[in-house]
Design an enzyme around this catalytic site. Structure first.
Site, mmCIF file in Angstrom:
data_model
loop_
_atom_site.group_PDB
_atom_site.id
_atom_site.type_symbol
_atom_site.label_atom_id
_atom_site.label_comp_id
_atom_site.label_asym_id
_atom_site.label_seq_id
_atom_site.Cartn_x
_atom_site.Cartn_y
_atom_site.Cartn_z
ATOM 1 N N ASP A 1 41.010 38.799 -30.603
ATOM 2 C CA ASP A 1 42.140 37.953 -31.007
ATOM 3 C C ASP A 1 42.544 38.321 -32.423
ATOM 4 O OD1 ASP A 1 43.932 35.880 -31.342
ATOM 5 O OD2 ASP A 1 42.390 34.366 -31.691
ATOM 6 N N HIS B 1 54.895 27.054 -33.309
ATOM 7 C CA HIS B 1 53.674 27.827 -33.558
ATOM 8 C C HIS B 1 52.511 27.308 -32.713
ATOM 9 C CE1 HIS B 1 50.309 28.993 -36.409
ATOM 10 N NE2 HIS B 1 51.007 30.117 -36.341
HETATM 11 P P1 NAI Z 1 40.212 38.524 -37.520
HETATM 12 O O1 NAI Z 1 40.526 39.703 -38.387
HETATM 13 O O2 NAI Z 1 39.373 37.461 -38.098
HETATM 14 O O3 NAI Z 1 39.519 39.041 -36.181
HETATM 15 C C1 NAI Z 1 40.151 39.991 -35.345
HETATM 16 C C2 NAI Z 1 39.266 40.319 -34.171
HETATM 17 O O4 NAI Z 1 38.181 41.130 -34.613
HETATM 18 C C3 NAI Z 1 38.626 39.107 -33.491
HETATM 19 O O5 NAI Z 1 38.709 39.282 -32.108
HETATM 20 C C4 NAI Z 1 37.178 39.144 -33.933
HETATM 21 O O6 NAI Z 1 36.315 38.614 -32.933
HETATM 22 C C5 NAI Z 1 36.963 40.609 -34.093
HETATM 23 N N1 NAI Z 1 35.909 40.920 -35.053
HETATM 24 C C6 NAI Z 1 35.841 40.530 -36.344
HETATM 25 N N2 NAI Z 1 34.725 41.005 -36.901
HETATM 26 C C7 NAI Z 1 34.069 41.687 -35.946
HETATM 27 C C8 NAI Z 1 32.848 42.424 -35.908
HETATM 28 N N3 NAI Z 1 32.055 42.537 -36.973
HETATM 29 N N4 NAI Z 1 32.510 43.019 -34.744
HETATM 30 C C9 NAI Z 1 33.295 42.911 -33.657
HETATM 31 N N5 NAI Z 1 34.456 42.243 -33.625
HETATM 32 C C10 NAI Z 1 34.823 41.634 -34.766
HETATM 33 O O7 NAI Z 1 41.558 37.888 -36.944
HETATM 34 P P2 NAI Z 1 43.006 37.797 -37.623
HETATM 35 O O8 NAI Z 1 43.763 39.033 -37.349
HETATM 36 O O9 NAI Z 1 42.843 37.366 -39.024
HETATM 37 O O10 NAI Z 1 43.656 36.612 -36.774
HETATM 38 C C11 NAI Z 1 43.147 35.290 -36.963
HETATM 39 C C12 NAI Z 1 43.817 34.333 -36.006
HETATM 40 O O11 NAI Z 1 45.179 34.192 -36.338
HETATM 41 C C13 NAI Z 1 43.820 34.715 -34.536
HETATM 42 O O12 NAI Z 1 43.312 33.613 -33.828
HETATM 43 C C14 NAI Z 1 45.289 34.929 -34.177
HETATM 44 O O13 NAI Z 1 45.634 34.571 -32.863
HETATM 45 C C15 NAI Z 1 45.923 33.995 -35.165
HETATM 46 N N6 NAI Z 1 47.331 34.313 -35.416
HETATM 47 C C16 NAI Z 1 48.281 33.502 -34.874
HETATM 48 C C17 NAI Z 1 49.608 33.706 -35.133
HETATM 49 C C18 NAI Z 1 50.639 32.835 -34.524
HETATM 50 O O14 NAI Z 1 51.811 32.985 -34.838
HETATM 51 N N7 NAI Z 1 50.298 31.954 -33.631
HETATM 52 C C19 NAI Z 1 50.057 34.808 -36.004
HETATM 53 C C20 NAI Z 1 48.969 35.641 -36.467
HETATM 54 C C21 NAI Z 1 47.656 35.374 -36.202
#
Ligand code: NAI
Length: 349
Positions: free
Chosen positions: A174, A116
């Site tokens: 992201d 991961h």
């Molecule tokens: P999130 O829902 O917190 O954000 C998703 C995106 O929406 C981000 O780019 C954020 O900047 C944007 N965003 C949020 N609010 C906003 C607003 N008011 N206006 C404009 N843009 C806005 O992200 P999520 O889906 O919960 O993912 C969290 C993290 O989990 C990420 O860093 C992702 O890479 C990571 N992840 C990693 C996994 C892995 O296996 N390595 C698996 C799943 C997620």
């Protein structure tokens, strides 16, 4: 507990070296996790240290991996991570992709046999800092009901995209392809907070607000999110000759075995398509246009992706970051891990 970013980084690094990582690898993993916590992405920060440390100590993350890197075409390469720490492999893979894209305009670098790698925005930001556009996708363990299905098949298969802007700023999108990342459920569990009913389903496929009752997540926007998570699995799993779909290894099973996961970075040098000046000016204009849009009721302002996280990271530099007390107590303890995750279904807490 409020910690400065450097205190948090050091405590996490200590755990990883105690568990067996080299100083260099522990430093990189701690850096990616601190990046997430500083940005308010607590689902991919300190909350994961105990699980990683257990997997490292049990041999499921290789502490002395033999990395190999092979250029397979003019703009393509495969990085075999030998099941080392995913954060390290994704970071080094991005460094290779950056060099290739600077020279050749485009780079597609697949990383295989890794664990991961955390918040993907860390790696796309690496490219944006060098004036490059980047997409990164990776596999994640199966925990999502495909659209119309009642059984788990895909993972939360995230997608990150970054584009460089003016003055070191970048658009950095992201996201998990599920309504929420699994780590957000973990974070809600650790804080004993209810989750919104749109995030997940229980064992009968009904939506639930109890993070402890979650048995599967749901794709964003029904069939559209389901299509995106399939795309991610094909790009970062099938295309790299790795296990795919429901055969992707589980995070919380077999902690003594490598996870064999895949990730793909696509990096593009905008200067091969337009001028650097035009590109940066246009991103600056995009940011300005968006922030000038009248907010809808209930919103203070309209932001570009990554803007809020960057503001949090700026504030964290001054004010530190709030870490759940239980996690802090674990971090300062002498234990590699306290609560074993081995063979514990993720869904049973
Ligand atoms: P999130 O829902 O917190 O954000 C998703 C995106 O929406 C981000 O780019 C954020 O900047 C944007 N965003 C949020 N609010 C906003 C607003 N008011 N206006 C404009 N843009 C806005 O992200 P999520 O889906 O919960 O993912 C969290 C993290 O989990 C990420 O860093 C992702 O890479 C990571 N992840 C990693 C996994 C892995 O296996 N390595 C698996 C799943 C997620």
């Amino acid at each position: 507990m409020n910690l400065s970013i450097s205190q948090l980084h050091q405590l996490m690094k200590n755990k990883f070296t105690l568990a067996g990582l080299t100083d260099e690898h522990a430093d990189i993993v701690a850096d990616v996790l601190a990046f997430a916590d500083a940005r308010g992405v607590h689902s991919h920060g300190a909350v994961r240290v105990e699980y990683y440390s257990e997997r490292i100590s049990k041999g499921g993350i290789n502490t002395a991996p033999h990395f190999s890197y092979e250029e397979t075409g003019p703009c393509s390469a495969v990085f075999d991570g030998d099941n080392g720490a995913g954060h390290v492999i994704a970071k080094l893979g991005m460094e290779k992709a950056i060099d290739m894209a600077k020279a050749k305009g485009v780079a597609v670098v697949g990383m295989k046999r890794m664990s991961h790698s955390g918040a993907l925005g860390y790696f796309t930001k690496q490219a944006a800092e060098q004036g490059l556009v980047a997409i990164s996708v990776c596999q994640s363990d199966p925990m999502v009901v495909p659209y119309g299905g009642s059984e788990v098949y895909y993972g939360t298969n995230p997608i990150a995209f970054a584009a460089p802007g003016p003055d070191g700023k970048a658009i950095n999108f992201d996201m998990a392809t599920t309504v929420q990342a699994w780590g957000k459920v973990l974070d809600a569990r650790s804080r004993n907070k209810e989750i919104p009913e749109s995030w997940a389903v229980d064992g009968d496929g009904n939506s639930t607000t109890d993070p402890h009752a979650v048995r599967a997540l749901v794709p964003i926007a029904g069939p559209k999110g389901y299509g995106l998570m399939m795309m991610v699995d094909i790009l970062s799993g099938v295309m790299l000759g790795l296990p795919f779909g429901r055969n992707v290894s589980s995070m919380y099973e077999n902690l003594s075995e490598g996870r064999e996961l895949g990730q793909l970075h696509i990096v593009i040098n905008p200067e091969f398509f337009t001028t650097k000046e035009y590109f940066i000016d246009a991103i600056a204009q995009t940011m300005q246009d968006i922030s000038g849009i009248r907010p809808a009721p209930g919103f203070d302002k309209v932001m570009y992706p990554g803007q809020r996280s960057d503001a949090k990271a700026e504030s964290a530099k001054e004010n530190g970051v709030e870490i759940v007390d239980e996690i802090y107590q674990y971090l300062i303890s002498e234990h590699i891990y306290i609560n074993s995750y081995d063979h514990k279904s993720a869904f049973n807490g």
